[in-house]
Design a protein around this motif. Sequence first.
Motif, short mmCIF file in Angstrom:
data_model
loop_
_atom_site.label_atom_id
_atom_site.label_comp_id
_atom_site.label_asym_id
_atom_site.label_seq_id
_atom_site.Cartn_x
_atom_site.Cartn_y
_atom_site.Cartn_z
N THR A 94 -46.80 -77.68 -3.28
CA THR A 94 -45.95 -78.82 -2.98
C THR A 94 -44.76 -78.83 -3.94
OG1 THR A 94 -47.44 -80.16 -4.35
CG2 THR A 94 -47.76 -80.25 -1.98
N ASN A 95 -43.73 -78.05 -3.58
CA ASN A 95 -42.54 -78.01 -4.41
C ASN A 95 -41.70 -79.26 -4.20
OD1 ASN A 95 -40.57 -77.47 -2.15
ND2 ASN A 95 -41.83 -75.64 -1.95
N TYR A 96 -40.56 -79.33 -4.87
CA TYR A 96 -39.75 -80.55 -4.89
C TYR A 96 -39.29 -80.99 -3.51
CZ TYR A 96 -35.59 -77.68 -4.13
OH TYR A 96 -34.66 -76.83 -3.59
N LEU A 97 -39.22 -80.08 -2.53
CA LEU A 97 -38.81 -80.47 -1.18
C LEU A 97 -39.74 -81.50 -0.58
CD1 LEU A 97 -37.89 -76.99 0.41
CD2 LEU A 97 -36.34 -78.65 -0.65
N PHE A 98 -41.02 -81.44 -0.97
CA PHE A 98 -42.05 -82.30 -0.37
C PHE A 98 -42.32 -83.54 -1.21
CE2 PHE A 98 -42.58 -78.01 1.08
CZ PHE A 98 -42.92 -78.13 2.42
N ALA A 99 -41.51 -83.79 -2.22
CA ALA A 99 -41.78 -84.88 -3.16
C ALA A 99 -41.25 -86.22 -2.69
CB ALA A 99 -41.19 -84.54 -4.53
N ARG B 274 -32.94 -79.28 16.02
CA ARG B 274 -34.26 -79.70 15.57
C ARG B 274 -34.13 -80.51 14.28
NH1 ARG B 274 -38.06 -74.39 15.81
NH2 ARG B 274 -36.34 -73.12 16.56
N THR B 275 -35.00 -81.49 14.13
CA THR B 275 -34.95 -82.34 12.95
C THR B 275 -35.18 -81.55 11.68
OG1 THR B 275 -35.71 -84.31 14.15
CG2 THR B 275 -36.07 -84.28 11.78
N PHE B 276 -34.32 -81.78 10.71
CA PHE B 276 -34.52 -81.28 9.35
C PHE B 276 -33.92 -82.32 8.43
CE2 PHE B 276 -34.66 -78.48 5.70
CZ PHE B 276 -35.82 -77.75 5.95
N PRO B 277 -34.65 -82.73 7.38
CA PRO B 277 -34.26 -83.93 6.63
C PRO B 277 -33.03 -83.81 5.73
CG PRO B 277 -36.21 -82.95 5.67
CD PRO B 277 -35.95 -82.21 6.94
N PHE B 278 -32.75 -82.63 5.20
CA PHE B 278 -31.62 -82.48 4.29
C PHE B 278 -31.25 -81.00 4.18
CE2 PHE B 278 -35.57 -83.32 1.85
CZ PHE B 278 -35.85 -82.03 1.44
N PRO B 279 -30.05 -80.69 3.68
CA PRO B 279 -29.63 -79.29 3.58
C PRO B 279 -30.58 -78.46 2.72
CG PRO B 279 -27.75 -80.74 3.28
CD PRO B 279 -28.98 -81.61 3.27
N PHE B 280 -30.75 -77.21 3.13
CA PHE B 280 -31.58 -76.28 2.35
C PHE B 280 -30.64 -75.51 1.42
CE2 PHE B 280 -33.92 -72.21 1.83
CZ PHE B 280 -35.06 -72.73 1.21
N LEU B 281 -30.73 -75.81 0.12
CA LEU B 281 -29.79 -75.30 -0.86
C LEU B 281 -30.50 -74.69 -2.06
CD1 LEU B 281 -27.42 -78.44 -1.03
CD2 LEU B 281 -27.18 -76.44 0.48
N ILE C 232 -42.13 -85.18 7.62
CA ILE C 232 -41.32 -84.32 8.49
C ILE C 232 -41.51 -82.86 8.10
CG2 ILE C 232 -38.97 -83.67 9.13
CD1 ILE C 232 -38.16 -86.58 8.82
N LEU C 233 -41.44 -82.57 6.80
CA LEU C 233 -41.59 -81.20 6.34
C LEU C 233 -43.01 -80.69 6.56
CD1 LEU C 233 -39.46 -81.50 3.10
CD2 LEU C 233 -38.91 -80.12 5.12
N ASP C 234 -44.00 -81.57 6.39
CA ASP C 234 -45.39 -81.19 6.66
C ASP C 234 -45.53 -80.75 8.12
OD1 ASP C 234 -46.19 -81.73 4.10
OD2 ASP C 234 -47.14 -83.64 4.57
N ALA C 235 -44.92 -81.53 9.04
CA ALA C 235 -45.00 -81.21 10.46
C ALA C 235 -44.33 -79.88 10.77
CB ALA C 235 -44.36 -82.34 11.28
N ILE C 236 -43.19 -79.63 10.13
CA ILE C 236 -42.46 -78.38 10.35
C ILE C 236 -43.29 -77.18 9.87
CG2 ILE C 236 -40.45 -77.04 9.62
CD1 ILE C 236 -38.87 -79.69 9.59
N VAL C 237 -43.84 -77.30 8.67
CA VAL C 237 -44.62 -76.21 8.10
C VAL C 237 -45.90 -75.97 8.92
CG1 VAL C 237 -45.99 -75.47 6.11
CG2 VAL C 237 -43.72 -76.45 5.76
N ALA C 238 -46.60 -77.05 9.28
CA ALA C 238 -47.83 -76.91 10.06
C ALA C 238 -47.56 -76.22 11.39
CB ALA C 238 -48.47 -78.28 10.28
#
Length: 396
Positions: free
Chosen positions: A232-237, A52-59, A243-249
Motif C-alpha cells: 500500500t504505497n502513497y497512492l492508496f493512502a 476510464r476513471t482515474f483519481p489523479f495524474p500518475f507522476l 477507486i484504486l483498489d477496484a482498478i488493481v483488482a
Amino acid sequence: MASSRKNKALFIDKQAVSALSLAKAGLLAPVERLMTKEESNQLNKSMTYQNRTFPFPFLLTPSGKRNIEVLENAQKGDYLDLFCEGEPIGSICVDEIFEIDISERLKQIYGTDNLSHPGVEATAERLGPYSVSGEYTINQSSIKANIELIQQAKELVDAKHMTAIMIAANPLHRGHERVIRQALEKTDLLVLFLLKPFNDTDLGYKIRYEVLEEYTSNYLPKNRVVIVPFETNYLFAGFNEVILDAIVAKNYGCDRLIIGENHAGIGMYYDHNTNKSILDTLEGIDIEVTTVSEYVYCNTCKTLVSIKTCPHGQHHHISYHSESILELMKTGLLPPAVLMRKELSSMVLAHLFPKRFKNLEKLYYDILPNAGILEEHNERDFYLELMRLYQTTSLT
C-alpha cells in the motif's frame, strides 16, 4: 571525480518503486506510463483517462536536492538511472520535465494539504517540485510473482469468477471470517490482498500472513483462496483508495471487489434525494463493487449478526474493532474466543511475547491437563490450552 552515471541518476524510495512497478505491469491500466503535463491537466479536469476513471495524474516527482538538480539540467532524450536504497532498479528516458504544485498534488491524493492529516506530512516530504515523464524500466519481480500466483490458483480450480478483498487482518477476527465465508459462497476463487504498508507499525506483515494462512489452510475449502501481498504505497493512502483498489483488482483478473460499508474511502454523499458514494462515479471499470454491512456479536441473539438484521440495540452488541482487539493482546491478554479464534490469537500472543515465561514446561504441566508424558511445548501450545481452561464451565 564523480562518474557521469552517478550524475545522471534519480534516487527514489520503495513507495515510488512500488507505484512504478504496478503501472509497468499493467495493474493500474489504463494508466501504464508516467503522464505528461498535458495529460495531467486533462485528467484533472475530467477525472478520467482513456474514458476510464482515474483519481489523479500518475507522476514521478522525487524530492531531494540532488534529484532536483538532475531534473533541472536534464534534457529530452537523456537516460536517467533509477536507484533505490543504493541499488539500481531501472531507468527512464526523459520525454518531458515540468513543474508541479505540491499543495495541489497533496489535495488530489488526500483531499487536503493540511500537514496534521495522517499521511500528508510524510507524502509532502517525498514530493519534489518537478515531475518527469518518459518511457521507463523498473524491477517488477515481486509484481510478476503475484500475477503468476493468482494465475496458478485460477487454473487449479478453473475459476470463472474471482472475488477480491483488501484486508489488513491486524489482527484477523471473527468479523473478518464471516465476510470471507460470505464471499466464498458466490465465487470460484477468493483473492485476499493482504495489505503490506511501508510503515508497518502494528503487527508485521510476516505474522499477519502466517495467521491468515493458518486460517485459510485449516478452516476454508482447499484451493479456493489465495493470499497475495499488496504493497500500500502513497497512492492508496487517500480518499481515492477504493477507486484504486477496484482498478488493481480488475487488472489482476477479479470481477468483483468486496468492501465494508464503513470503509473510510466510500465517501457517502446526498445528491438529488439519493444516497450516493464515490462508487457511483466509476466509469469504464468493469468490476462489481459490493459493500457488506458491519458484523457484531449480539448477546441476545447469541451469534454473529449483521447490524442490519439484528433487532436488538447497540448496547447488546460486541463490535469487532481490530485496534481494540490488538490493544488487548498487546497487554498480554487472550481475547475471548467470541472475538478471535483461539488458534489464531495464540499465534499472535506467541509473536508479541516470545520467551515470556521463565519456565514454560513447568508452568504447562503444573496447571494444564496433559497426557502424562514429557513433551516439548511452545508459547502457542500454552495459550491454546489456557483458552480451553477459560472455556471450561462446570465450576462457573
